[in-house]
Motif scaffolding. Structure first.
Motif, PDB file in Angstrom:
ATOM      1  N   ASP A  98      78.277 131.565 -29.043  1.00 50.17           N
ATOM      2  CA  ASP A  98      77.336 130.152 -28.730  1.00 50.17           C
ATOM      3  C   ASP A  98      77.964 129.650 -30.533  1.00 50.17           C
ATOM      4  OD1 ASP A  98      76.392 130.601 -26.801  1.00 50.17           O
ATOM      5  OD2 ASP A  98      74.675 131.797 -26.807  1.00 50.17           O
ATOM      6  N   LEU A  99      77.439 130.134 -32.163  1.00 49.58           N
ATOM      7  CA  LEU A  99      78.136 129.811 -32.888  1.00 49.58           C
ATOM      8  C   LEU A  99      78.890 129.162 -32.887  1.00 49.58           C
ATOM      9  CD1 LEU A  99      76.632 129.738 -35.706  1.00 49.58           C
ATOM     10  CD2 LEU A  99      77.673 131.855 -36.186  1.00 49.58           C
ATOM     11  N   ARG A 100      80.239 129.806 -32.255  1.00 48.38           N
ATOM     12  CA  ARG A 100      81.424 129.060 -32.455  1.00 48.38           C
ATOM     13  C   ARG A 100      81.295 128.021 -31.652  1.00 48.38           C
ATOM     14  NH1 ARG A 100      85.931 133.983 -32.809  1.00 48.38           N
ATOM     15  NH2 ARG A 100      84.872 135.322 -33.973  1.00 48.38           N
ATOM     16  N   ALA A 101      80.682 127.814 -30.959  1.00 50.62           N
ATOM     17  CA  ALA A 101      80.947 126.367 -29.531  1.00 50.62           C
ATOM     18  C   ALA A 101      80.523 125.058 -29.721  1.00 50.62           C
ATOM     19  CB  ALA A 101      80.398 127.020 -28.514  1.00 50.62           C
ATOM     20  N   THR A 102      79.128 125.677 -31.322  1.00 55.61           N
ATOM     21  CA  THR A 102      78.051 124.929 -31.653  1.00 55.61           C
ATOM     22  C   THR A 102      79.180 124.406 -33.003  1.00 55.61           C
ATOM     23  OG1 THR A 102      76.658 126.013 -31.188  1.00 55.61           O
ATOM     24  CG2 THR A 102      76.548 124.270 -32.786  1.00 55.61           C
ATOM     25  N   LEU A 103      79.664 125.063 -33.568  1.00 52.80           N
ATOM     26  CA  LEU A 103      80.499 124.155 -34.770  1.00 52.80           C
ATOM     27  C   LEU A 103      82.050 124.003 -34.400  1.00 52.80           C
ATOM     28  CD1 LEU A 103      80.330 127.634 -36.562  1.00 52.80           C
ATOM     29  CD2 LEU A 103      79.405 125.264 -37.347  1.00 52.80           C
ATOM     30  N   ALA A 104      82.459 124.084 -32.671  1.00 58.54           N
ATOM     31  CA  ALA A 104      83.554 123.946 -32.230  1.00 58.54           C
ATOM     32  C   ALA A 104      83.438 122.098 -32.240  1.00 58.54           C
ATOM     33  CB  ALA A 104      84.301 124.295 -30.980  1.00 58.54           C
ATOM     34  N   ALA A 105      81.949 121.938 -31.049  1.00 59.75           N
ATOM     35  CA  ALA A 105      81.883 120.671 -30.951  1.00 59.75           C
ATOM     36  C   ALA A 105      81.627 120.020 -31.903  1.00 59.75           C
ATOM     37  CB  ALA A 105      79.866 120.849 -30.115  1.00 59.75           C
ATOM     38  N   ALA A 106      80.979 120.714 -32.978  1.00 57.73           N
ATOM     39  CA  ALA A 106      80.612 119.434 -34.202  1.00 57.73           C
ATOM     40  C   ALA A 106      81.969 119.070 -34.498  1.00 57.73           C
ATOM     41  CB  ALA A 106      79.936 120.409 -35.207  1.00 57.73           C
ATOM     42  N   LEU A 107      82.681 119.528 -34.594  1.00 57.76           N
ATOM     43  CA  LEU A 107      84.203 119.264 -35.408  1.00 57.76           C
ATOM     44  C   LEU A 107      84.769 118.367 -34.350  1.00 57.76           C
ATOM     45  CD1 LEU A 107      85.732 122.649 -36.063  1.00 57.76           C
ATOM     46  CD2 LEU A 107      84.990 120.699 -37.515  1.00 57.76           C
ATOM     47  N   GLN A 108      84.712 118.789 -33.147  1.00 57.69           N
ATOM     48  CA  GLN A 108      85.044 117.246 -31.950  1.00 57.69           C
ATOM     49  C   GLN A 108      84.698 115.990 -32.030  1.00 57.69           C
ATOM     50  OE1 GLN A 108      87.954 117.895 -29.933  1.00 57.69           O
ATOM     51  NE2 GLN A 108      87.722 119.481 -31.393  1.00 57.69           N
ATOM     52  N   GLN A 109      83.217 116.594 -32.634  1.00 57.59           N
ATOM     53  CA  GLN A 109      82.838 114.679 -32.967  1.00 57.59           C
ATOM     54  C   GLN A 109      83.394 114.103 -33.958  1.00 57.59           C
ATOM     55  OE1 GLN A 109      80.653 113.377 -30.957  1.00 57.59           O
ATOM     56  NE2 GLN A 109      80.924 115.385 -29.342  1.00 57.59           N
ATOM     57  N   SER A 144      88.365 110.996 -49.565  1.00 60.96           N
ATOM     58  CA  SER A 144      87.898 110.391 -48.966  1.00 60.96           C
ATOM     59  C   SER A 144      87.093 110.769 -47.328  1.00 60.96           C
ATOM     60  CB  SER A 144      87.549 108.438 -48.347  1.00 60.96           C
ATOM     61  OG  SER A 144      87.389 108.240 -47.564  1.00 60.96           O
ATOM     62  N   TYR A 145      88.251 111.021 -46.818  1.00 62.29           N
ATOM     63  CA  TYR A 145      88.331 111.556 -44.906  1.00 62.29           C
ATOM     64  C   TYR A 145      87.716 113.129 -45.688  1.00 62.29           C
ATOM     65  CZ  TYR A 145      91.646 108.789 -43.274  1.00 62.29           C
ATOM     66  OH  TYR A 145      92.699 107.584 -42.655  1.00 62.29           O
ATOM     67  N   THR A 146      87.408 114.164 -46.197  1.00 59.99           N
ATOM     68  CA  THR A 146      87.237 115.370 -46.650  1.00 59.99           C
ATOM     69  C   THR A 146      85.086 114.874 -46.268  1.00 59.99           C
ATOM     70  OG1 THR A 146      89.009 116.175 -47.517  1.00 59.99           O
ATOM     71  CG2 THR A 146      86.431 117.577 -47.387  1.00 59.99           C
ATOM     72  N   ALA A 147      85.056 114.197 -47.148  1.00 57.23           N
ATOM     73  CA  ALA A 147      83.550 113.770 -47.542  1.00 57.23           C
ATOM     74  C   ALA A 147      82.672 113.936 -46.585  1.00 57.23           C
ATOM     75  CB  ALA A 147      83.320 113.073 -48.768  1.00 57.23           C
ATOM     76  N   ARG A 148      83.914 112.362 -45.697  1.00 56.50           N
ATOM     77  CA  ARG A 148      83.175 112.075 -44.381  1.00 56.50           C
ATOM     78  C   ARG A 148      82.588 112.837 -43.407  1.00 56.50           C
ATOM     79  NH1 ARG A 148      86.924 106.616 -44.219  1.00 56.50           N
ATOM     80  NH2 ARG A 148      85.736 105.078 -46.075  1.00 56.50           N
ATOM     81  N   ALA A 149      84.229 113.475 -43.375  1.00 62.17           N
ATOM     82  CA  ALA A 149      83.801 114.979 -42.584  1.00 62.17           C
ATOM     83  C   ALA A 149      82.721 116.374 -42.467  1.00 62.17           C
ATOM     84  CB  ALA A 149      85.001 115.334 -42.327  1.00 62.17           C
ATOM     85  N   ARG A 154      76.938 117.902 -41.427  1.00 63.60           N
ATOM     86  CA  ARG A 154      75.990 117.390 -42.392  1.00 63.60           C
ATOM     87  C   ARG A 154      74.816 117.187 -40.936  1.00 63.60           C
ATOM     88  NH1 ARG A 154      78.123 117.453 -47.218  1.00 63.60           N
ATOM     89  NH2 ARG A 154      78.883 119.052 -47.786  1.00 63.60           N
ATOM     90  N   ARG A 155      75.543 115.629 -40.712  1.00 64.09           N
ATOM     91  CA  ARG A 155      74.263 115.234 -40.206  1.00 64.09           C
ATOM     92  C   ARG A 155      74.404 115.975 -38.413  1.00 64.09           C
ATOM     93  NH1 ARG A 155      76.308 109.265 -40.359  1.00 64.09           N
ATOM     94  NH2 ARG A 155      77.651 110.417 -38.765  1.00 64.09           N
ATOM     95  N   ASP A 156      74.860 116.934 -38.105  1.00 61.00           N
ATOM     96  CA  ASP A 156      75.025 117.614 -37.042  1.00 61.00           C
ATOM     97  C   ASP A 156      73.814 118.093 -35.932  1.00 61.00           C
ATOM     98  OD1 ASP A 156      75.229 119.631 -34.897  1.00 61.00           O
ATOM     99  OD2 ASP A 156      76.462 117.895 -34.368  1.00 61.00           O
ATOM    100  N   GLN A 157      72.588 117.294 -35.748  1.00 65.92           N
ATOM    101  CA  GLN A 157      71.787 118.158 -35.330  1.00 65.92           C
ATOM    102  C   GLN A 157      71.976 119.822 -34.974  1.00 65.92           C
ATOM    103  OE1 GLN A 157      69.390 116.754 -31.815  1.00 65.92           O
ATOM    104  NE2 GLN A 157      69.034 115.079 -33.689  1.00 65.92           N
ATOM    105  N   ALA A 158      72.320 120.364 -34.613  1.00 66.11           N
ATOM    106  CA  ALA A 158      72.045 122.098 -34.471  1.00 66.11           C
ATOM    107  C   ALA A 158      73.490 122.267 -36.111  1.00 66.11           C
ATOM    108  CB  ALA A 158      74.397 122.602 -33.294  1.00 66.11           C
ATOM    109  N   ILE A 159      74.101 121.943 -36.645  1.00 65.39           N
ATOM    110  CA  ILE A 159      74.368 122.558 -37.800  1.00 65.39           C
ATOM    111  C   ILE A 159      73.118 122.518 -38.749  1.00 65.39           C
ATOM    112  CG2 ILE A 159      75.885 121.712 -39.952  1.00 65.39           C
ATOM    113  CD1 ILE A 159      77.968 123.125 -37.236  1.00 65.39           C
TER     114      ILE A 159
END
Length: 174
Positions: A98-109, A144-149, A154-159
């Motif tokens: 579940d933790l990996r799925a949460t992180l994967a979902a956040a990355l896919q956004q 810039s891409y690193t900072a934005r990512a 950090r804004r992702d609610q699950a994160i």
């Protein structure tokens, strides 16, 4: 040539899991990740004499990033129909999957280039300069891409819930 093929086969057997993990960070899908690794390995086979003595993992990860970005440019990205609309999860991740799925979902956004920068910088452990060279962009753009990512993650609610401790994470998950 047989000797090269044998060296290449041994390398692929040993490196396959870590290459697929890197590709998964880019694609978010195990099947596409395997396709990406196979495509890159097929291209690398002819250059194996040069690659094998000069950090093959880093070289292949760079190839994966550029190949993935070129695939993304070519593929159709319209709507994909689903049988049911997924319900937002109100459950807490209780195990590693579940933790990996949460992180994967956040990355896919994140946009594809931001995901590629994160994979190259933090998973492949490339410098900003090396990442810029691989992606064909400036060092400032990498920053810039690193900072934005990272801001997006950090804004992702699950994160956020993970960071504030609202979600229980066991020692095994850390």
């Amino acid at each position: 040539m047989e000797h090269t093929g044998q060296d290449f086969d041994e390398y692929v057997r040993a490196a396959w899991p870590r290459l697929v993990r890197s590709a998964w960070l880019l694609t978010g899908d195990w099947y596409r990740a395997e396709d990406l690794v196979q495509t890159v390995l097929a291209r690398a086979y002819g250059r194996w004499q040069r690659i094998r003595d000069n950090a093959p993992d880093a070289y292949l990860r760079s190839m994966m990033a550029t190949t993935h970005l070129s695939w993304w440019r070519r593929r159709w990205r319209g709507e994909v129909p689903h049988d049911a609309v997924p319900e937002p999860s109100s459950q807490r991740p209780s195990d590693d999957l579940d933790l990996r799925a949460t992180l994967a979902a956040a990355l896919q956004q994140l946009p594809r280039q931001q995901r590629a920068v994160l994979m190259l910088r933090y998973h492949a452990d490339l410098t900003e300069t090396a990442t810029a060279h691989v992606m064909g962009i400036s060092v400032g753009t990498v920053k810039s891409y690193t900072a934005r990512a990272l801001h997006g993650l950090r804004r992702d609610q699950a994160i956020q819930a993970l960071a504030t401790g609202e979600l229980e994470v066991t020692d095994e998950q850390r």
